[in-house]
Structure formats: structure tokens, C-alpha cells
Write an enzyme that holds these catalytic residues in place. Structure first.
Site, PDB file in Angstrom:
ATOM      1  N   ASP A  24     -33.240  36.675  36.496  1.00 23.62           N
ATOM      2  CA  ASP A  24     -32.826  36.190  37.833  1.00 23.62           C
ATOM      3  C   ASP A  24     -33.074  37.157  38.995  1.00 23.62           C
ATOM      4  O   ASP A  24     -32.213  37.303  39.886  1.00 23.62           O
ATOM      5  CB  ASP A  24     -31.336  35.793  37.809  1.00 23.62           C
ATOM      6  CG  ASP A  24     -31.029  34.681  36.815  1.00 23.62           C
ATOM      7  OD1 ASP A  24     -31.948  34.214  36.131  1.00 23.62           O
ATOM      8  OD2 ASP A  24     -29.853  34.282  36.719  1.00 23.62           O
ATOM      9  N   LYS A 129     -33.120  28.078  34.328  1.00 23.57           N
ATOM     10  CA  LYS A 129     -31.886  27.855  33.550  1.00 23.57           C
ATOM     11  C   LYS A 129     -30.768  27.390  34.480  1.00 23.57           C
ATOM     12  O   LYS A 129     -30.549  27.974  35.535  1.00 23.57           O
ATOM     13  CB  LYS A 129     -31.493  29.138  32.814  1.00 23.57           C
ATOM     14  CG  LYS A 129     -31.214  30.330  33.718  1.00 23.57           C
ATOM     15  CD  LYS A 129     -30.813  31.533  32.898  1.00 23.57           C
ATOM     16  CE  LYS A 129     -30.453  32.732  33.738  1.00 23.57           C
ATOM     17  NZ  LYS A 129     -29.305  32.549  34.647  1.00 23.57           N
ATOM     18  N   CYS A 162     -25.067  36.967  34.619  1.00 24.08           N
ATOM     19  CA  CYS A 162     -26.161  36.345  33.864  1.00 24.08           C
ATOM     20  C   CYS A 162     -26.772  37.268  32.810  1.00 24.08           C
ATOM     21  O   CYS A 162     -27.234  36.789  31.768  1.00 24.08           O
ATOM     22  CB  CYS A 162     -27.220  35.824  34.821  1.00 24.08           C
ATOM     23  SG  CYS A 162     -26.615  34.403  35.758  1.00 24.08           S
TER      24      CYS A 162
HETATM   25  N1  TIU Z   1     -27.818  35.572  37.952  1.00 20.31           N
HETATM   26  C1  TIU Z   1     -26.512  35.715  38.085  1.00 20.31           C
HETATM   27  O1  TIU Z   1     -25.911  36.715  37.702  1.00 20.31           O
HETATM   28  N2  TIU Z   1     -25.832  34.687  38.748  1.00 20.31           N
HETATM   29  C2  TIU Z   1     -24.678  34.872  39.424  1.00 20.31           C
HETATM   30  O2  TIU Z   1     -24.093  33.913  39.931  1.00 20.31           O
HETATM   31  N3  TIU Z   1     -24.223  36.147  39.529  1.00 20.31           N
HETATM   32  C3  TIU Z   1     -23.175  36.586  40.272  1.00 20.31           C
HETATM   33  O3  TIU Z   1     -22.822  37.764  40.127  1.00 20.31           O
HETATM   34  N4  TIU Z   1     -22.570  35.774  41.118  1.00 20.31           N
END
Ligand code: TIU
Length: 220
Positions: A24, A129, A162
Site C-alpha cells: 500500500d 485488496k 495493513c
Molecule cells: N494500508 C493501511 O495500513 N491502511 C490503513 O488504513 N492504515 C492506517 O493506518 N489507517
């Protein structure tokens, strides 16, 4: 096998069966005006790891390791976004709402793209995802197994959301997981250190961690 100095003990890297997982590294989490910002976070903390993640991707390309890039994203009609996720909290903008980089966490929107410095190259696997974990509602497990992958190197954001969720899912599916400490970051410094500690405690209960330099030294 290559011994990589790691916490809590050396990781026996199998260069023929390892993949790099970059979680991500999207504008939505790293740049102002995205989803992370809408949740009230200081996104500049995440920008600091960009050069290290890029160097790790370079290392994987040099060695010909399988590379998987993930994006947290939803279909434009949000049919894969449960109301329990979309309606959580009181953020000024929610998933699917239009922000300065387009609709938050929606596939194909400018903000949903992986940042340029970490952008996938042709031939690398890209996984969209809908959840925090990379195995939920994706075919990544089948793709990794088709490549004969048994070990995963983890990088990306955010450490305790994530990245941690994906690493726990991977561990339960039988993958050996090594988290690259300086190639992951959280909006909360104390959550990053706590996540690293709990993942590696109890004899690598979820997996191992090491800084990029130690991985580079081991495979040099
Ligand atoms: N990719 C990921 O970690 N999504 C989140 O929503 N992370 C947060 O820390 N909010």
C-alpha cells in the site's frame, strides 16, 4: 540458504523461493489530501521511508525475486466496501468521497495510485485488496504458490495496520515472513515499535525483522 541477521534470530533466506511484498505505498496514505490524511494522520511520517522502500525494490529486482505490490482499494460502486468500513468514525471524507486526489480508496483514482518512486514495473504482480490484509478477497495466495514462493519479505504502510494484518495472514498460511524495519512506517511511532516487538516475540511467533542494510549485506 543465506543467513540474514535478524530479530529474534537469523532468518534463513531461500533466494529461489522468496518474494517481496510491498504493502500500500499509495498516494492515499502518503500524500496530503488522501485517505490517511482524512483520518487525521500526519502523512509526512510515512514519506521518510520512500528511499528505503525504493532501495529494497531495487534489491529484489537485481536478484530477480518475485515482487508483489498491493493497493488498498475498492470498486467504483463500493460493492466490495462493507458499510461497517465506509461509515466508521467521523472523518470529514469517507471511502468513495471525492477529495483533491479523486475518490478516496477507489480503484483508478489518482490518489489510489502507488507513488512514483515505488511504482510497479511490467511483470510485477499488483494486487487490489478491499481489506487491510492482502489475502482477504484476493488471489495472491494462488499467485505466490504458482511461483513456488515459501518466504515473504514485507515492506510498506502502515506497520500495525495493513502490514501487520498481511504478515499475520501469511504466517497462518505457512509463509516465513521477514519484515524490513526501515522500509515500513506507521502514523504513530509507538505503534511501529510495538508491532515490531509483538511480531518477533516468543521466538518469532509471527516472523522476523531486520533493517535493509542487513539484508543487503547478507545477499551481497
Ligand atoms: N494500508 C493501511 O495500513 N491502511 C490503513 O488504513 N492504515 C492506517 O493506518 N489507517
Amino acid at each position: 540458504m543465506v543467513d540474514v541477521a535478524a530479530t529474534p534470530f537469523p532468518f534463513k533466506l531461500d533466494p529461489q523461493h522468496v518474494a517481496l511484498i510491498v504493502i500500500d505505498m499509495q498516494r492515499d496514505f502518503i500524500e496530503p489530501g488522501g485517505f490517511g490524511d482524512a483520518l487525521g494522520n500526519d502523512v509526512s511520517r510515512l514519506q521518510a521511508i520512500i528511499p528505503t522502500v525504493a532501495a529494497l525494490i531495487d534489491l529484489a529486482r537485481t536478484h530477480g525475486w518475485v515482487i508483489v505490490h498491493t493497493r488498498e482499494s475498492h470498486l467504483p460502486d463500493l460493492s466490495d466496501c462493507p458499510p461497517a468500513k465506509r461509515l466508521r468514525g467521523d472523518a470529514p471524507l469517507r471511502i468513495g468521497d471525492a477529495g483533491p486526489m479523486g475518490r478516496l480508496l477507489v480503484q483508478g483514482e489518482p490518489g489510489n495510485a502507488i507513488i512514483e518512486d515505488c511504482a510497479p514495473k511490467p511483470g510485477e504482480i499488483v494486487i487490489d485488496k478491499p481489506g487491510k490484509g492482502m489475502f482477504y478477497a484476493t488471489n495472491v495466495d494462488a499467485q505466490l504458490r504458482a511461483h513456488g514462493i515459501t518466504q515473504l519479505l514485507f515492506a510498506g504502510v502502515t506497520t500495525e495496520v495493513c502490514v501487520q494484518t498481511s504478515m499475520r495472514e501469511a504466517n497462518d498460511r505457512g509463509y516465513e515472513c521477514l519484515l524490513i524495519e526501515d522500509a515500513t512506517e506507521s502514523y504513530f511511532a509507538q505503534f511501529k515499535s510495538a508491532a515490531l516487538a509483538m511480531l518477533t516475540a516468543q521466538g518469532a511467533i509471527v516472523g522476523w525483522s531486520t533493517p535493509l542494510a542487513k539484508l543487503q549485506a547478507a545477499v551481497a
